[in-house]
Design an enzyme around this catalytic site. Structure first.
Site, PDB file in Angstrom:
ATOM      1  NE  ARG A 105      -2.091 -17.712  33.055  1.00  0.00           N
ATOM      2  CZ  ARG A 105      -0.756 -17.800  33.037  1.00  0.00           C
ATOM      3  NH1 ARG A 105      -0.111 -17.699  31.895  1.00  0.00           N
ATOM      4  NH2 ARG A 105      -0.070 -17.984  34.143  1.00  0.00           N
TER       5      ARG A 105
ATOM      6  CE1 TYR B  72       1.290 -11.082  28.363  1.00  0.00           C
ATOM      7  CE2 TYR B  72      -0.032 -12.130  26.664  1.00  0.00           C
ATOM      8  CZ  TYR B  72       0.954 -12.204  27.629  1.00  0.00           C
ATOM      9  OH  TYR B  72       1.606 -13.397  27.848  1.00  0.00           O
TER      10      TYR B  72
ATOM     11  CG  ASN C 148      -3.418 -21.402  25.589  1.00  0.00           C
ATOM     12  OD1 ASN C 148      -3.226 -20.840  24.515  1.00  0.00           O
ATOM     13  ND2 ASN C 148      -4.241 -20.909  26.494  1.00  0.00           N
TER      14      ASN C 148
ATOM     15  CD  GLU D  67      -3.259 -12.516  24.047  1.00  0.00           C
ATOM     16  OE1 GLU D  67      -3.320 -13.489  24.827  1.00  0.00           O
ATOM     17  OE2 GLU D  67      -3.803 -11.439  24.255  1.00  0.00           O
TER      18      GLU D  67
ATOM     19  CG  LEU E  19      10.372 -17.335  32.965  1.00  0.00           C
ATOM     20  CD1 LEU E  19      10.869 -18.146  34.157  1.00  0.00           C
ATOM     21  CD2 LEU E  19       9.489 -18.187  32.088  1.00  0.00           C
TER      22      LEU E  19
ATOM     23  CG  ASP F 211       8.795 -14.089  41.212  1.00  0.00           C
ATOM     24  OD1 ASP F 211       7.968 -13.265  41.641  1.00  0.00           O
ATOM     25  OD2 ASP F 211       8.555 -14.852  40.261  1.00  0.00           O
TER      26      ASP F 211
ATOM     27  CB  ILE G 163       6.809 -21.007  33.080  1.00  0.00           C
ATOM     28  CG1 ILE G 163       5.506 -21.114  32.271  1.00  0.00           C
ATOM     29  CG2 ILE G 163       8.002 -21.514  32.264  1.00  0.00           C
ATOM     30  CD1 ILE G 163       5.470 -20.280  30.983  1.00  0.00           C
TER      31      ILE G 163
HETATM   32  P1  NAD Z   1       3.280 -16.347  36.187  1.00  0.00           P
HETATM   33  O1  NAD Z   1       2.435 -15.147  36.437  1.00  0.00           O
HETATM   34  O2  NAD Z   1       2.962 -17.582  36.931  1.00  0.00           O
HETATM   35  O3  NAD Z   1       4.812 -15.986  36.441  1.00  0.00           O
HETATM   36  C1  NAD Z   1       5.359 -14.706  36.264  1.00  0.00           C
HETATM   37  C2  NAD Z   1       6.235 -14.403  37.472  1.00  0.00           C
HETATM   38  O4  NAD Z   1       6.881 -13.152  37.267  1.00  0.00           O
HETATM   39  C3  NAD Z   1       5.417 -14.280  38.781  1.00  0.00           C
HETATM   40  O5  NAD Z   1       5.928 -15.140  39.782  1.00  0.00           O
HETATM   41  C4  NAD Z   1       5.576 -12.812  39.175  1.00  0.00           C
HETATM   42  O6  NAD Z   1       5.625 -12.615  40.580  1.00  0.00           O
HETATM   43  C5  NAD Z   1       6.916 -12.469  38.511  1.00  0.00           C
HETATM   44  N1  NAD Z   1       7.024 -11.028  38.270  1.00  0.00           N
HETATM   45  C6  NAD Z   1       6.148 -10.235  37.600  1.00  0.00           C
HETATM   46  N2  NAD Z   1       6.571  -8.960  37.635  1.00  0.00           N
HETATM   47  C7  NAD Z   1       7.731  -8.938  38.335  1.00  0.00           C
HETATM   48  C8  NAD Z   1       8.608  -7.900  38.728  1.00  0.00           C
HETATM   49  N3  NAD Z   1       8.381  -6.627  38.402  1.00  0.00           N
HETATM   50  N4  NAD Z   1       9.711  -8.226  39.434  1.00  0.00           N
HETATM   51  C9  NAD Z   1       9.939  -9.527  39.782  1.00  0.00           C
HETATM   52  N5  NAD Z   1       9.136 -10.547  39.453  1.00  0.00           N
HETATM   53  C10 NAD Z   1       8.029 -10.255  38.746  1.00  0.00           C
HETATM   54  O7  NAD Z   1       3.223 -16.613  34.606  1.00  0.00           O
HETATM   55  P2  NAD Z   1       3.766 -17.866  33.762  1.00  0.00           P
HETATM   56  O8  NAD Z   1       2.597 -18.592  33.210  1.00  0.00           O
HETATM   57  O9  NAD Z   1       4.806 -18.600  34.508  1.00  0.00           O
HETATM   58  O10 NAD Z   1       4.414 -17.091  32.517  1.00  0.00           O
HETATM   59  C11 NAD Z   1       5.792 -16.783  32.431  1.00  0.00           C
HETATM   60  C12 NAD Z   1       6.065 -16.063  31.112  1.00  0.00           C
HETATM   61  O11 NAD Z   1       5.590 -16.831  29.999  1.00  0.00           O
HETATM   62  C13 NAD Z   1       5.400 -14.693  30.992  1.00  0.00           C
HETATM   63  O12 NAD Z   1       6.276 -13.809  30.352  1.00  0.00           O
HETATM   64  C14 NAD Z   1       4.196 -14.938  30.101  1.00  0.00           C
HETATM   65  O13 NAD Z   1       3.826 -13.785  29.374  1.00  0.00           O
HETATM   66  C15 NAD Z   1       4.708 -16.055  29.199  1.00  0.00           C
HETATM   67  N6  NAD Z   1       3.603 -16.886  28.701  1.00  0.00           N
HETATM   68  C16 NAD Z   1       3.093 -17.936  29.415  1.00  0.00           C
HETATM   69  C17 NAD Z   1       2.057 -18.686  28.880  1.00  0.00           C
HETATM   70  C18 NAD Z   1       1.503 -19.914  29.562  1.00  0.00           C
HETATM   71  O14 NAD Z   1       0.885 -20.702  28.876  1.00  0.00           O
HETATM   72  N7  NAD Z   1       1.702 -20.139  30.858  1.00  0.00           N
HETATM   73  C19 NAD Z   1       1.508 -18.366  27.636  1.00  0.00           C
HETATM   74  C20 NAD Z   1       2.021 -17.269  26.957  1.00  0.00           C
HETATM   75  C21 NAD Z   1       3.080 -16.552  27.481  1.00  0.00           C
HETATM   76  N1  UDP Z   2     -12.499 -18.622  29.215  1.00  0.00           N
HETATM   77  C1  UDP Z   2     -13.805 -19.071  29.498  1.00  0.00           C
HETATM   78  N2  UDP Z   2     -14.181 -19.214  30.794  1.00  0.00           N
HETATM   79  C2  UDP Z   2     -13.365 -18.938  31.849  1.00  0.00           C
HETATM   80  C3  UDP Z   2     -12.026 -18.479  31.560  1.00  0.00           C
HETATM   81  C4  UDP Z   2     -11.637 -18.341  30.239  1.00  0.00           C
HETATM   82  O1  UDP Z   2     -14.585 -19.337  28.575  1.00  0.00           O
HETATM   83  O2  UDP Z   2     -13.801 -19.118  33.007  1.00  0.00           O
HETATM   84  C5  UDP Z   2     -12.034 -18.530  27.805  1.00  0.00           C
HETATM   85  C6  UDP Z   2     -11.433 -17.197  27.367  1.00  0.00           C
HETATM   86  O3  UDP Z   2     -12.433 -16.297  26.949  1.00  0.00           O
HETATM   87  C7  UDP Z   2     -10.530 -17.638  26.227  1.00  0.00           C
HETATM   88  C8  UDP Z   2     -10.043 -19.031  26.651  1.00  0.00           C
HETATM   89  O4  UDP Z   2     -10.977 -19.455  27.661  1.00  0.00           O
HETATM   90  O5  UDP Z   2     -11.297 -17.780  25.035  1.00  0.00           O
HETATM   91  C9  UDP Z   2      -8.630 -19.101  27.200  1.00  0.00           C
HETATM   92  O6  UDP Z   2      -8.460 -18.127  28.205  1.00  0.00           O
HETATM   93  P1  UDP Z   2      -7.156 -17.938  29.087  1.00  0.00           P
HETATM   94  O7  UDP Z   2      -7.500 -16.972  30.162  1.00  0.00           O
HETATM   95  O8  UDP Z   2      -6.617 -19.237  29.548  1.00  0.00           O
HETATM   96  O9  UDP Z   2      -6.066 -17.233  28.181  1.00  0.00           O
HETATM   97  P2  UDP Z   2      -5.794 -17.050  26.611  1.00  0.00           P
HETATM   98  O10 UDP Z   2      -5.659 -18.404  25.996  1.00  0.00           O
HETATM   99  O11 UDP Z   2      -6.948 -16.273  26.044  1.00  0.00           O
HETATM  100  O12 UDP Z   2      -4.525 -16.282  26.589  1.00  0.00           O
END
Ligand code: NAD
Ligand code: UDP
Length: 388
Positions: free
Chosen positions: A234, A184, A213, A140, A95, A48, A28
């Site tokens: 994921r 989590y 997602n 979540e 993030l 980061d 993100i």
């Molecule tokens: P990501 O893992 O790609 O990015 C997280 C970044 O944080 C990574 O680059 C990691 O190196 C950095 N990081 C982690 N711990 C650190 C630390 N101690 N010091 C410095 N940097 C650190 O994940 P993302 O998908 O970009 O998600 C970003 C945020 O959004 C997270 O908080 C996640 O829980 C939330 N989120 C994302 C999704 C999604 O759909 N992508 C869904 C739900 C929640």
């Molecule tokens: N999942 C799956 N096959 C895979 C990876 C994930 O069936 O190879 C399923 C997982 O059990 C969940 C959904 O896909 O029901 C989405 O998983 P993701 O890891 O993207 O994260 P979530 O949406 O659960 O946070």
């Protein structure tokens, strides 16, 4: 190119600000940095431990925006420079997190520390220094829907009030403690409550984002190519990896869980609106998702197989999917959210935002990227003789 005449939703000119973005090197963060640099005049203090996903924005130093982004390789767990950066910024966006489900039940301590303990100083520094905070939580935190506890044949299961997830009404429903999947969600819930309490008791200006997602290019890693061979990312990256290697896509527990997927670029539009409209975003929790893009994981697998065949020119496998138990795939303590439909009322009212991109279209652009980025590397990895 940044325009100097941009205005906010109320028609006021937007002043350039300095943003401390923690976790800027992730999926993100990389998209948010791109958007801020190409369309605004804001400055970014990017924090980061990694910067691979934003390398293209940091080099070469001759880029138009080179003086508007600074990378700080900092682990927020233990680095005294963090408070100084937060003080220098007008706004902090956090993030940073461990956020891949495969880690929640296998590394629950790291998951809880990362999502709660490590986020605490960020909230504290913002509160003590009167700095605005946008904190990234997760959909979540809703856990399971109320509807999933009804009998399978209950007509109430069709009633949206039993499954649509509302920021200000829905409860947070997690499984028992030995289902460590929920470590989590629980840590994210507690940090949300802390941020909210800092707002109520100490006047912290905050916004909480609950992503549903978000998917697109640069999400996670492809095992054995730009991440560990045994790593489990994921679902987008798991299925992309299977498609690139011409393996069946693995459906966990039948692939019956439902998800709504949103294109990262649509979601980033929402975040930019939050950044630039503090008066409308402060004090709010926002669902950010696309309720129109709902599928079961099985349907997602089938659609991704079709789209990948279109963009790669390769035929689909005769058996594109295979069933696997969650215990085999994730290990002990896995559990799942059954269904995630975001209510969009609050974000629509406050920021006038709506998602645009259909699931097919977002998969087409994302899988085109995956194919271009990884197909050749996978071919080479497969053809290499295994060391004895
Ligand atoms: P990501 O893992 O790609 O990015 C997280 C970044 O944080 C990574 O680059 C990691 O190196 C950095 N990081 C982690 N711990 C650190 C630390 N101690 N010091 C410095 N940097 C650190 O994940 P993302 O998908 O970009 O998600 C970003 C945020 O959004 C997270 O908080 C996640 O829980 C939330 N989120 C994302 C999704 C999604 O759909 N992508 C869904 C739900 C929640
Ligand atoms: N999942 C799956 N096959 C895979 C990876 C994930 O069936 O190879 C399923 C997982 O059990 C969940 C959904 O896909 O029901 C989405 O998983 P993701 O890891 O993207 O994260 P979530 O949406 O659960 O946070």
């Amino acid at each position: 190119m940044a325009s100097s005449t941009r205005v906010d939703l109320d028609g006021n000119p937007i002043k350039a600000m300095t943003i401390c973005m923690i976790g800027a090197g992730g999926f993100i963060g990389s998209h948010l940095c791109e958007k801020l640099l190409s369309e605004t005049s804001h400055k970014i203090l990017a924090v980061d431990v990694y910067n691979d996903k934003i390398k293209h924005l940091l080099e070469p130093a001759t880029m138009d925006w080179a003086d508007r982004i600074q990378f700080h390789r900092i682990n927020i767990k233990h680095d005294s420079r963090l408070e100084g950066l937060i003080k220098m910024a007008d706004l902090t966006i956090n993030l940073a997190a461990i956020c891949t489900p495969a880690d929640y039940n296998t590394r629950p301590l790291d998951t809880i520390y990362s999502n709660f303990i490590d986020a605490l100083p960020v909230v504290k520094y913002c509160s003590e220094n009167s700095k605005r905070l946008i904190h990234f939580s997760t959909c979540e935190v809703y856990g399971k829907t109320i509807g999933c506890f009804l009998p399978k044949d209950s007509p109430l299961r069709q009633d949206p009030s039993y499954y649509v997830l509302k920021e200000d009404e829905s409860p947070c429903i997690f499984g028992p403690i030995d289902k460590q999947r929920w470590s989590y969600a629980c840590a994210k819930q507690l940090i949300e409550r802390l941020v909210y309490a800092e707002g109520a008791e100490n006047g912290l200006e905050f916004t909480i984002v609950r992503p549903f997602n978000w998917i697109g290019p640069r999400m996670d890693f492809i095992p054995g190519i730009d991440g560990p061979s045994e790593g489990v990312p994921r679902v987008l990256a798991c299925f992309s990896n299977n498609l690139l290697r011409r393996e069946p896509l693995k459906l966990v527990d039948g692939g019956e869980s439902q998800r709504t997927f949103i294109y990262i670029k649509d979601a980033i539009e929402a975040v930019l609106l939050m950044i630039e409209n503090p008066g409308r975003a402060n004090g709010h929790i926002f669902n950010v998702g696309n309720p129109n893009n709902e599928v079961t994981v099985r349907q997602l697998a089938e659609m991704m197989s079709k789209v990948y065949s279109k963009v790669s020119g390769e035929s689909e496998l005769e058996s594109p999917t295979v069933d696997v138990s969650s215990k085999e795939f994730y290990g002990e303590g896995y559990d799942d959210s059954d269904k995630r439909i975001p209510d969009m009322t609050i974000i629509n009212k406050q920021l006038g935002w709506d998602p645009k991109t259909s699931l097919w279209d977002l998969l087409e652009s994302t899988l085109t990227y995956q194919h271009r980025t990884y197909a050749e590397a996978i071919k080479q990895a497969i053809s290499k003789p295994v060391a004895s």
